[in-house]
Design an enzyme around this catalytic site. Sequence first.
Site, short mmCIF file in Angstrom:
data_model
loop_
_atom_site.label_atom_id
_atom_site.label_comp_id
_atom_site.label_asym_id
_atom_site.label_seq_id
_atom_site.Cartn_x
_atom_site.Cartn_y
_atom_site.Cartn_z
N ARG A 126 23.04 19.12 -15.55
CA ARG A 126 24.14 19.79 -14.87
C ARG A 126 24.12 19.38 -13.40
O ARG A 126 23.17 19.69 -12.69
CB ARG A 126 23.98 21.32 -15.00
CG ARG A 126 25.07 22.03 -14.28
CD ARG A 126 25.02 23.54 -14.33
NE ARG A 126 26.05 23.96 -13.41
CZ ARG A 126 25.93 24.91 -12.49
NH1 ARG A 126 24.83 25.64 -12.40
NH2 ARG A 126 26.93 25.16 -11.68
N HIS A 153 30.97 23.32 -6.83
CA HIS A 153 29.73 24.01 -6.46
C HIS A 153 29.72 24.14 -4.93
O HIS A 153 28.84 23.61 -4.25
CB HIS A 153 28.50 23.27 -7.00
CG HIS A 153 27.27 24.12 -7.10
ND1 HIS A 153 26.47 24.19 -8.22
CD2 HIS A 153 26.67 24.95 -6.20
CE1 HIS A 153 25.45 25.01 -8.02
NE2 HIS A 153 25.54 25.49 -6.80
N GLU A 195 29.37 30.11 -9.82
CA GLU A 195 29.16 31.44 -9.25
C GLU A 195 30.33 31.94 -8.41
O GLU A 195 30.19 32.18 -7.20
CB GLU A 195 27.87 31.45 -8.41
CG GLU A 195 26.66 31.07 -9.22
CD GLU A 195 25.33 31.41 -8.54
OE1 GLU A 195 25.33 31.69 -7.33
OE2 GLU A 195 24.30 31.39 -9.23
N ASN A 212 24.12 31.85 -14.87
CA ASN A 212 23.11 31.60 -13.84
C ASN A 212 22.43 32.93 -13.60
O ASN A 212 23.12 33.92 -13.32
CB ASN A 212 23.76 31.22 -12.50
CG ASN A 212 24.39 29.84 -12.50
OD1 ASN A 212 24.48 29.19 -13.53
ND2 ASN A 212 24.81 29.41 -11.32
N TYR A 264 19.01 34.96 -11.81
CA TYR A 264 17.76 34.96 -11.04
C TYR A 264 17.04 36.29 -11.11
O TYR A 264 15.82 36.33 -11.02
CB TYR A 264 18.03 34.55 -9.58
CG TYR A 264 18.38 33.08 -9.52
CD1 TYR A 264 17.38 32.13 -9.45
CD2 TYR A 264 19.69 32.64 -9.66
CE1 TYR A 264 17.67 30.76 -9.48
CE2 TYR A 264 19.99 31.28 -9.69
CZ TYR A 264 18.98 30.36 -9.60
OH TYR A 264 19.27 29.02 -9.65
N GLU A 269 21.70 28.03 -14.95
CA GLU A 269 20.69 28.06 -13.88
C GLU A 269 19.73 29.20 -14.12
O GLU A 269 20.16 30.29 -14.56
CB GLU A 269 21.33 28.34 -12.49
CG GLU A 269 21.92 27.16 -11.81
CD GLU A 269 22.45 27.51 -10.41
OE1 GLU A 269 21.84 28.34 -9.70
OE2 GLU A 269 23.49 26.93 -10.05
C1 FCB Z 1 22.27 29.83 -6.97
C2 FCB Z 1 23.10 28.61 -6.60
C3 FCB Z 1 22.29 27.35 -6.52
C4 FCB Z 1 20.93 27.58 -5.88
C5 FCB Z 1 20.22 28.76 -6.50
C6 FCB Z 1 18.85 29.02 -5.94
O1 FCB Z 1 22.94 30.97 -6.56
O2 FCB Z 1 24.12 28.40 -7.54
O3 FCB Z 1 23.04 26.39 -5.84
O4 FCB Z 1 21.06 27.71 -4.53
O5 FCB Z 1 21.03 29.90 -6.37
#
Ligand code: FCB
Length: 450
Positions: free
Chosen positions: A77, A121, A166, A292, A294, A355
Amino acid sequence: MSRTSFPEGFHWGTATASHQIEGSWDVDGKGESIWDRFSHTPGTIRTGETGDVACDSYRRWREDIALMQALGHTSYRFSIAWPRIQASGRGAPNAKGIEHYSRFVDALLAAGIRPFPTLYHWDLPQALEDEGGWPNRDLAGRFADYAEIMGKALGDRVSHWILLNEPSIFTTIGYLIGYHAPGRKDMEAFLRATHTVNLAQGMSFRALKAVHPKSIVGTAFNMTPCEPEGDSEADAAAAERWHAFLNDWYLSTALRGRYPEAFVNGTPFERMGVRDGDMDLVRADLDFLGINLYSRTLVRALPQDQNLGAMAVGNLGGNEGPRTDFGWEVWPNSLRDMILRVTKDYGRRPIEITENGCSYADGPNEKGVVHDQRRIDFFRGYLGAVAEAIEKGADVRGYHAWTLLDNFEWAEGMAQRFGFVHVDFATQQRTIKDSGRWYAQVAAENGFDR
Ligand code: FCB
């Protein structure tokens, strides 16, 4: 010992973004992007660094592909820098920009790696920001034109596309909070931006399909399971509003043709600039949902807040798990929960993890080896969570770790290292970390021992 395994044909890869790795910010006819302008403005990037060179991947892309190939990746990607294709965001495409990504796609295919490009992006042509940026409704049409150009240029070889990265993050952080480019802090601009981006999503979806009807098209949504902090009904309702605002604002529009209930006082359609007929334009029956993720988010009700009536608690996530070097909580179940939530809400649709990753600063030791056990532990946990969601019925097709190379982490500069490959930014020396080798083995075996 139990075995975690993945469905046959599961895709293994990484994700990157043009501005974070390419460098060469002003060559071959590329226009200035909002991130070039932002990072060249003193005081915006914590370390004072810029993306002018980054990982130099615009020139070293063959090396990047060789790395992926050596690590057995089957999908990549990456993102296309819009200002390389249209310097000012409109008009005829720049042949050099097209040629670059065209050669790149050919080389990925020759290496047995699925090209999985993202159209946006975050590196908006600065010229379009000068015309008002995303709050300007005209940008939806500009974006659809650009999507059509890319569909014509690469659609004969690219099967899978990501429209936006995002959307709720770049609108919020770029136009409301101002911590990212273009650095604006304006509620009205933000509200309008969210609607333009929704229009852009629907219109670019149709633009790609018009060129190649068989294209498989989705968006990479930033997602975070929103959990009520306490047991009260007010916290539970606030968590749902926060979910609607962060996770569903660009998804419910696409799949259901309506905005979700995120605001206590109702959706501010007028302030968002919504016109008659728009809810048909924002619709897009996305072929897959990109996630995505985290961390999770704990939410507390805050009655006096008239906008959302909710407050997210904790430092990007909760307060219980260990923290990465970015301060983000490690909480693997969040990925399982999010996959299952969208599967429940929208039916069993194909999902791509677009992600997921962690920042740890580990670098080469005196022998030149990078022991980053914490990153291995992180991926072991989150991949286990993906496998669990699949066992429970979700249709996850691929996983893209963030990221291949340590890179330019936006407002943090080079301070956050997320890569499987360490980069010495003074020499551009690349060193595969232990985690990169571990992930290669997972890809080769399509699973791992728990
Ligand atoms: C996400 C972004 C990516 C990167 C990660 C850590 O929010 O999409 O570009 O910065 O965080």
